[in-house]
Design a protein around this motif. Structure first.
Motif, PDB file in Angstrom:
ATOM      1  N   VAL A 104       1.819   2.317  -8.638  1.00  0.00           N
ATOM      2  CA  VAL A 104       2.334   2.916  -9.871  1.00  0.00           C
ATOM      3  C   VAL A 104       3.280   4.070  -9.554  1.00  0.00           C
ATOM      4  CG1 VAL A 104       1.681   4.068 -12.020  1.00  0.00           C
ATOM      5  CG2 VAL A 104       0.276   2.221 -11.119  1.00  0.00           C
ATOM      6  N   LEU A 105       3.036   4.777  -8.474  1.00  0.00           N
ATOM      7  CA  LEU A 105       3.890   5.903  -8.094  1.00  0.00           C
ATOM      8  C   LEU A 105       5.122   5.458  -7.314  1.00  0.00           C
ATOM      9  CD1 LEU A 105       1.154   8.453  -6.954  1.00  0.00           C
ATOM     10  CD2 LEU A 105       2.410   8.455  -9.110  1.00  0.00           C
ATOM     11  N   VAL A 106       4.993   4.385  -6.544  1.00  0.00           N
ATOM     12  CA  VAL A 106       6.069   3.981  -5.639  1.00  0.00           C
ATOM     13  C   VAL A 106       7.121   3.126  -6.334  1.00  0.00           C
ATOM     14  CG1 VAL A 106       6.613   2.679  -3.547  1.00  0.00           C
ATOM     15  CG2 VAL A 106       4.579   4.141  -3.631  1.00  0.00           C
ATOM     16  N   GLY A 138       5.841   7.527 -12.923  1.00  0.00           N
ATOM     17  CA  GLY A 138       4.668   7.066 -12.177  1.00  0.00           C
ATOM     18  C   GLY A 138       3.420   7.846 -12.537  1.00  0.00           C
ATOM     19  N   LEU A 139       3.547   9.151 -12.678  1.00  0.00           N
ATOM     20  CA  LEU A 139       2.383   9.963 -13.068  1.00  0.00           C
ATOM     21  C   LEU A 139       1.909   9.579 -14.467  1.00  0.00           C
ATOM     22  CD1 LEU A 139       3.534  13.448 -11.712  1.00  0.00           C
ATOM     23  CD2 LEU A 139       1.770  11.938 -10.746  1.00  0.00           C
ATOM     24  N   LEU A 186      -0.061   6.392 -14.241  1.00  0.00           N
ATOM     25  CA  LEU A 186      -1.444   6.595 -13.787  1.00  0.00           C
ATOM     26  C   LEU A 186      -2.331   7.042 -14.936  1.00  0.00           C
ATOM     27  CD1 LEU A 186      -1.019   8.363 -10.318  1.00  0.00           C
ATOM     28  CD2 LEU A 186      -1.843   6.036 -10.753  1.00  0.00           C
ATOM     29  N   VAL A 205       7.323  10.493 -20.779  1.00  0.00           N
ATOM     30  CA  VAL A 205       7.959   9.782 -19.660  1.00  0.00           C
ATOM     31  C   VAL A 205       9.319   9.211 -20.078  1.00  0.00           C
ATOM     32  CG1 VAL A 205       5.730   9.245 -18.593  1.00  0.00           C
ATOM     33  CG2 VAL A 205       6.780   7.589 -20.138  1.00  0.00           C
ATOM     34  N   VAL A 232       9.359   9.836 -10.751  1.00  0.00           N
ATOM     35  CA  VAL A 232       8.096  10.436 -10.319  1.00  0.00           C
ATOM     36  C   VAL A 232       7.235  10.750 -11.535  1.00  0.00           C
ATOM     37  CG1 VAL A 232       7.047  12.424  -9.187  1.00  0.00           C
ATOM     38  CG2 VAL A 232       9.109  11.374  -8.215  1.00  0.00           C
ATOM     39  N   VAL A 233       7.856  11.285 -12.586  1.00  0.00           N
ATOM     40  CA  VAL A 233       7.130  11.566 -13.830  1.00  0.00           C
ATOM     41  C   VAL A 233       6.673  10.265 -14.479  1.00  0.00           C
ATOM     42  CG1 VAL A 233       7.306  12.618 -16.121  1.00  0.00           C
ATOM     43  CG2 VAL A 233       8.417  13.695 -14.158  1.00  0.00           C
ATOM     44  N   PRO A 285      -1.501   3.330  -5.689  1.00  0.00           N
ATOM     45  CA  PRO A 285      -0.223   3.923  -5.257  1.00  0.00           C
ATOM     46  C   PRO A 285       1.003   3.168  -5.753  1.00  0.00           C
ATOM     47  CG  PRO A 285      -1.776   3.714  -3.417  1.00  0.00           C
ATOM     48  CD  PRO A 285      -2.362   2.950  -4.554  1.00  0.00           C
ATOM     49  N   VAL A 305       9.944   4.740  -8.496  1.00  0.00           N
ATOM     50  CA  VAL A 305      10.883   5.520  -7.689  1.00  0.00           C
ATOM     51  C   VAL A 305      11.854   4.593  -6.951  1.00  0.00           C
ATOM     52  CG1 VAL A 305      11.099   7.114  -5.758  1.00  0.00           C
ATOM     53  CG2 VAL A 305       9.281   7.435  -7.445  1.00  0.00           C
TER      54      VAL A 305
END
Length: 587
Positions: free
Chosen positions: A81-83, A295-296, A299, A335, A292-293, A79, A86
């Motif tokens: 990587v997503l947080v 972070g995706l 991943l 990204v 957000v992109v 998580p 942002v």
């Protein structure tokens, strides 16, 4: 009545320019001395920026307080990587809204705007917030490099230093660009490429006044670099490209493909930016949405996070397989476009190097020499087409890798990519942003047509004149009945000019009634700008501006006798001749 002879000799001396190949004077030495400060300031700014990025990486990804170098990829999992992207982008958005919105974007367009439209004045707030926001953006996983922020920060240091002294806007520009080149030199260890980038993208001139201080600043930063950042090439690698005509053709072919890729990236970037502008929320929140992109993408491929210098080294060393390079190319491109289009703070150079390196590395699997050397060629091509800086890109690739023997290949790729880009896309990734703000910039340098001609070539010979003994009444009657021009030179008995009389003067005299005084009496307290046939046309144009007059008398250098007159229309004829040379074709 004033002694016309003494006035005449003084005016001729005052407006006879020193004819030379260049316009350098002692101010060049003053600026060169000041460039020592901008070079030092740019190097220190680079050291601070790199440590700030390392501090943010350690804090966000490893939860430790340290400024030691660390790689995001070592902690990019789960998580986090997503947080983290942002959170970092939210902070940048707040800094942009409540600090300065000039920290948004990659910095080079803002520096260009300050140079061309802002009298080269940048604020202290930008000098502080730009490196800080960029460090947070890059350190939290933003897919950017440090070059754009350091160019903006180094430029701000040069501008702020220049504003402490009584300098012209042109001299402030010199120190702003010198600071920017110093910052780039300190980060990448590429003084020649930094100087060329300043010339091709930022200076918009080629004068000793700016060129010599620019060299001083870049070399001072280069001298500081071993103590502050490190020494040696940033991305050395083993391997060599094949020589010969076939290899040059292959490099040019890869350059053409790189040019098409760079065009696609530039077009896509501004489509993404347009998409963000259509969102019904404040721009402060856009970087968080873009993150957000990011972070995706992290991943999917952790290598897309951060500046990605390790990925550049892997590409040059040939460590990545074709599938990994294709994934890196597409994921990094996606990204980066979304993050930069969202308006966060970061640079374009490192992402362009990764994307170009991945393209060249893929092609290198089927070309002689291996993927690593061809990754270097791809980097030069994509950078050249995207930034419209072919010489910078060719030298930059060689300096970064310490492969100067590959310069003919990087030149071939950069030149081909540049040719494709200028034919198929109106503006670069840098100037498109400025154009969207309602300003047009031409990046073509050419010799001013006025600098090629002399007053004697452009003047109207033996012009109509009025005698200084003519009475005011007679002069008014002449303008009412016989005058064909708006103004006439007034001459004494020796045919030496003492002034200009216009229809406006005649109208004023007419309103005051008949007057038997002479024109000479009316002009006795006026100064008259005059030039000689050997005065360059551009000096005549400058004299018209400073004296706020549309006509200049031309006199013989030895006698002061009137031999001609130059109007604004005469000056424009020199430009018309150049236009004919551009448009008319003949054998």
């Amino acid at each position: 009545m004033t002694d016309i002879t003494s006035v005449r000799s003084t005016r001729i001396a005052a407006h006879r320019p020193r004819l030379a190949d260049h316009s350098a004077d002692k101010r060049m030495l003053v600026l060169a001395a000041m460039a020592v400060v901008t070079g030092t300031g740019g190097a220190l700014a680079a050291w601070i920026l790199l440590h700030l990025i390392a501090l943010v990486i350690n804090l966000f990804w490893f939860q430790r307080l340290s400024a030691q170098p660390a790689e995001i990829i070592d902690a990019a999992s789960g998580p986090l990587v997503l947080v983290v992207p942002v959170v970092g982008s939210l902070i940048v958005g707040l800094m942009a809204r409540y600090g300065s919105d000039k920290i948004r974007g990659h910095g080079i367009p803002e520096a260009i705007e300050a140079i061309l439209y802002g009298e080269s004045k940048l604020s202290p707030r930008v000098a502080i917030l730009k490196p800080l926001s960029s460090a947070i953006s890059i350190g939290s996983g933003g897919p950017f490099g440090a070059e754009g922020p350091i160019i903006m920060t180094g430029g701000a240091i040069g501008s702020l230093f220049a504003q402490r002294f009584r300098l012209t806007a042109a001299e402030r520009k010199t120190l702003l660009v010198a600071g920017a080149a110093a910052g780039m030199t300190a980060i990448f260890g590429t003084p020649v490429a930094a100087i060329l980038l300043a010339i091709e993208v930022m200076l918009f001139e080629w004068k000793p006044r700016s060129f010599v201080p620019l060299i001083v600043s870049a070399l001072v930063a280069f001298a500081w670099r071993p103590l502050l950042v490190g020494q040696g090439a940033l991305f050395p690698f083993d391997g060599a490209l094949p020589g010969g005509a076939i290899a040059l053709l292959l490099a040019a072919g890869l350059g053409c493909v790189s040019g098409i890729l760079a065009i696609s990236l530039s077009s896509a970037l501004y489509r993404v930016e347009d998409g963000f502008h259509r969102l019904p929320i404040h721009w402060m929140w856009w970087p968080a949405l873009g993150a957000v992109v990011v972070g995706l993408g992290g991943l999917l491929e952790p290598r897309v996070l951060g500046a990605g210098y390790a990925s550049i080294q892997d590409l040059l060393d040939g460590r990545l397989l074709v599938g990994a390079m294709l994934l890196l190319l597409t994921a990094k491109g996606a990204v980066w476009l979304v993050a930069l289009g969202s308006g966060t703070s970061g640079g374009v150079l490192a992402p362009l190097l990764i994307i170009g390196g991945a393209l060249g590395g893929v092609a290198g699997h089927w070309l002689p020499g291996g993927s690593g050397p061809w990754a270097m060629i791809g980097m030069a091509g994509v950078m050249s087409a995207a930034m419209r800086a072919p010489l910078t890109s060719a030298v930059f690739a060689a300096e970064l890798t310490d492969h100067f023997a590959a310069l003919p290949m990087t030149v071939a790729a950069s030149g081909a990519a540049f040719a494709v880009a200028v034919l198929l896309l109106k503006r670069s990734i840098l100037t498109e942003k400025i154009s969207r703000r309602g300003r047009h910039i031409s990046q073509e340098f050419s010799v001013d047509p006025l600098a090629l001609g002399m007053a004697g070539d452009l003047m109207t010979r033996d012009p109509e004149t009025l005698s200084d003994g003519l009475t005011i009444t007679e002069a008014v009657r002449y303008f009412e009945s016989s005058a064909r021009h708006r103004s006439y030179p007034v001459v004494d008995a020796g045919n030496r000019p003492i002034g200009l009389v216009s229809r406006r003067d005649a109208l004023r005299w007419q309103q005051h009634g008949d007057d038997d005084t002479t024109i000479g009496d009316q002009l006795s307290d006026r100064s008259l700008p005059i030039v000689t046939p050997g005065t360059p046309a551009d000096a005549v144009a400058n004299l018209m501006i400073t004296e706020e007059t549309g006509r200049i008398c031309v006199v013989a250098a030895d006698t002061g006798v009137l031999v001609g007159i130059i109007s604004r229309q005469d000056l424009l004829r020199s430009r018309a001749a150049v236009l004919r040379g551009e448009m008319e074709r003949s054998r």
